[in-house]
Every structure is written in structure tokens, then in C-alpha cells.
Design a protein around this motif. Structure first.
Motif, PDB file in Angstrom:
ATOM      1  N   SER A  56       2.199   6.739  -6.908  1.00  0.00           N
ATOM      2  CA  SER A  56       1.026   7.420  -7.462  1.00  0.00           C
ATOM      3  C   SER A  56       1.297   8.917  -7.601  1.00  0.00           C
ATOM      4  O   SER A  56       2.073   9.501  -6.861  1.00  0.00           O
ATOM      5  CB  SER A  56      -0.168   7.209  -6.528  1.00  0.00           C
ATOM      6  OG  SER A  56      -1.251   8.010  -6.922  1.00  0.00           O
ATOM      7  N   ALA A  85       1.237   4.007  -3.056  1.00  0.00           N
ATOM      8  CA  ALA A  85       0.954   5.419  -2.767  1.00  0.00           C
ATOM      9  C   ALA A  85       2.107   6.317  -3.194  1.00  0.00           C
ATOM     10  O   ALA A  85       1.895   7.387  -3.770  1.00  0.00           O
ATOM     11  CB  ALA A  85       0.678   5.598  -1.278  1.00  0.00           C
ATOM     12  N   ASP A 140      -4.135   9.717  10.549  1.00  0.00           N
ATOM     13  CA  ASP A 140      -3.909   9.467   9.129  1.00  0.00           C
ATOM     14  C   ASP A 140      -2.596  10.138   8.750  1.00  0.00           C
ATOM     15  O   ASP A 140      -2.411  11.329   9.022  1.00  0.00           O
ATOM     16  CB  ASP A 140      -5.052  10.029   8.284  1.00  0.00           C
ATOM     17  CG  ASP A 140      -6.367   9.324   8.557  1.00  0.00           C
ATOM     18  OD1 ASP A 140      -6.385   8.081   8.481  1.00  0.00           O
ATOM     19  OD2 ASP A 140      -7.360  10.000   8.851  1.00  0.00           O
ATOM     20  N   VAL A 147      -0.941  10.988  -6.933  1.00  0.00           N
ATOM     21  CA  VAL A 147      -1.825  11.607  -5.956  1.00  0.00           C
ATOM     22  C   VAL A 147      -1.412  11.172  -4.547  1.00  0.00           C
ATOM     23  O   VAL A 147      -1.360   9.985  -4.255  1.00  0.00           O
ATOM     24  CB  VAL A 147      -3.291  11.180  -6.216  1.00  0.00           C
ATOM     25  CG1 VAL A 147      -4.218  11.784  -5.190  1.00  0.00           C
ATOM     26  CG2 VAL A 147      -3.716  11.553  -7.618  1.00  0.00           C
ATOM     27  N   GLU A 173       0.834  -1.209   0.000  1.00  0.00           N
ATOM     28  CA  GLU A 173       0.000   0.000   0.000  1.00  0.00           C
ATOM     29  C   GLU A 173       0.867   1.256   0.000  1.00  0.00           C
ATOM     30  O   GLU A 173       0.584   2.222  -0.714  1.00  0.00           O
ATOM     31  CB  GLU A 173      -0.924  -0.002   1.210  1.00  0.00           C
ATOM     32  CG  GLU A 173      -1.866   1.183   1.249  1.00  0.00           C
ATOM     33  CD  GLU A 173      -2.855   1.139   2.396  1.00  0.00           C
ATOM     34  OE1 GLU A 173      -3.462   2.197   2.663  1.00  0.00           O
ATOM     35  OE2 GLU A 173      -3.026   0.075   3.022  1.00  0.00           O
ATOM     36  N   LEU A 202       0.180  11.069   5.708  1.00  0.00           N
ATOM     37  CA  LEU A 202       0.202  11.327   4.275  1.00  0.00           C
ATOM     38  C   LEU A 202       1.398  10.633   3.637  1.00  0.00           C
ATOM     39  O   LEU A 202       2.537  10.811   4.076  1.00  0.00           O
ATOM     40  CB  LEU A 202       0.275  12.833   4.023  1.00  0.00           C
ATOM     41  CG  LEU A 202       0.195  13.285   2.570  1.00  0.00           C
ATOM     42  CD1 LEU A 202      -1.149  12.874   1.961  1.00  0.00           C
ATOM     43  CD2 LEU A 202       0.385  14.784   2.472  1.00  0.00           C
ATOM     44  N   THR A 261      -1.604   9.977  -0.809  1.00  0.00           N
ATOM     45  CA  THR A 261      -2.566   9.041  -0.232  1.00  0.00           C
ATOM     46  C   THR A 261      -2.422   9.030   1.287  1.00  0.00           C
ATOM     47  O   THR A 261      -1.321   9.146   1.817  1.00  0.00           O
ATOM     48  CB  THR A 261      -2.295   7.622  -0.774  1.00  0.00           C
ATOM     49  OG1 THR A 261      -2.320   7.652  -2.188  1.00  0.00           O
ATOM     50  CG2 THR A 261      -3.310   6.633  -0.269  1.00  0.00           C
ATOM     51  N   TRP A 262      -3.521   8.853   1.993  1.00  0.00           N
ATOM     52  CA  TRP A 262      -3.515   8.764   3.448  1.00  0.00           C
ATOM     53  C   TRP A 262      -3.490   7.301   3.888  1.00  0.00           C
ATOM     54  O   TRP A 262      -4.186   6.477   3.319  1.00  0.00           O
ATOM     55  CB  TRP A 262      -4.748   9.443   4.037  1.00  0.00           C
ATOM     56  CG  TRP A 262      -4.765  10.916   3.805  1.00  0.00           C
ATOM     57  CD1 TRP A 262      -5.418  11.574   2.798  1.00  0.00           C
ATOM     58  CD2 TRP A 262      -4.086  11.912   4.561  1.00  0.00           C
ATOM     59  NE1 TRP A 262      -5.188  12.920   2.891  1.00  0.00           N
ATOM     60  CE2 TRP A 262      -4.369  13.163   3.977  1.00  0.00           C
ATOM     61  CE3 TRP A 262      -3.267  11.891   5.684  1.00  0.00           C
ATOM     62  CZ2 TRP A 262      -3.868  14.353   4.463  1.00  0.00           C
ATOM     63  CZ3 TRP A 262      -2.771  13.079   6.178  1.00  0.00           C
ATOM     64  CH2 TRP A 262      -3.068  14.301   5.566  1.00  0.00           C
ATOM     65  N   LEU A 263      -2.706   7.004   4.918  1.00  0.00           N
ATOM     66  CA  LEU A 263      -2.653   5.681   5.530  1.00  0.00           C
ATOM     67  C   LEU A 263      -3.192   5.800   6.942  1.00  0.00           C
ATOM     68  O   LEU A 263      -2.708   6.617   7.735  1.00  0.00           O
ATOM     69  CB  LEU A 263      -1.212   5.156   5.566  1.00  0.00           C
ATOM     70  CG  LEU A 263      -0.992   3.808   6.275  1.00  0.00           C
ATOM     71  CD1 LEU A 263      -1.691   2.685   5.517  1.00  0.00           C
ATOM     72  CD2 LEU A 263       0.493   3.532   6.427  1.00  0.00           C
ATOM     73  N   SER A 300       3.610  10.159   0.260  1.00  0.00           N
ATOM     74  CA  SER A 300       3.952  10.736  -1.030  1.00  0.00           C
ATOM     75  C   SER A 300       5.461  10.609  -1.218  1.00  0.00           C
ATOM     76  O   SER A 300       6.180  10.339  -0.261  1.00  0.00           O
ATOM     77  CB  SER A 300       3.503  12.206  -1.110  1.00  0.00           C
ATOM     78  OG  SER A 300       4.206  12.987  -0.186  1.00  0.00           O
TER      79      SER A 300
END
Length: 70
Positions: free
Chosen positions: A33, A30, A52, A35, A26, A54, A37-39, A56
Motif C-alpha cells: 500500500s 500493508a 501497534d 499508506v 495483512e 508500523l 498501516t498499523w498492526l 511499510s
């Protein structure tokens, strides 16, 4: 696996009920990507307190699997 510790920006978080390889995948997806993404993670130990983080490119994240015997 009892839980997974996540080191993020010098702070420790945890994830439970998931497989280490699943979490790593995951995070990898992310970061690749376009974009951010939050985990979803837990702050501290004991009672669940959601946070959460971030994900990136350029953000250092470490994934540490903790066995029930540790």
C-alpha cells in the motif's frame, strides 16, 4: 496455532486468535500500500499489553507460527 510471534525491529511481539496466513496477508497488503498501516500486537507474555507496529516498505518483519505443542 497457539499464537504468532512477530519479530519487528529486533523485538518480539505476539498475536493470538488469528491465522498465520491471515496475518501474513495483512502485512503483505500493508507493505504494498502507498499508506503506512498499523498492526495490533501484544508486548510480552501473559497479560495483554497492546502495541501497534508500523508496517511499510523497507521494514523487516518476521512471522513465526507457534503450535500448542511447542
Amino acid at each position: 496455532m497457539k499464537r504468532i510471534n512477530i519479530l519487528y525491529d529486533g523485538k518480539q511481539y505476539s498475536v493470538s486468535g488469528r491465522d498465520v496466513d491471515e496475518v501474513k496477508e495483512e502485512i503483505r497488503a500493508a507493505v504494498e500500500s502507498a499508506v503506512p498501516t498499523w498492526l495490533e500486537v501484544n508486548v510480552g507474555e501473559g497479560k495483554y499489553k497492546r502495541a501497534d507496529i508500523l508496517l511499510s516498505p523497507g521494514i523487516a518483519v518476521a512471522v513465526i507460527g507457534i503450535d500448542a505443542d511447542d
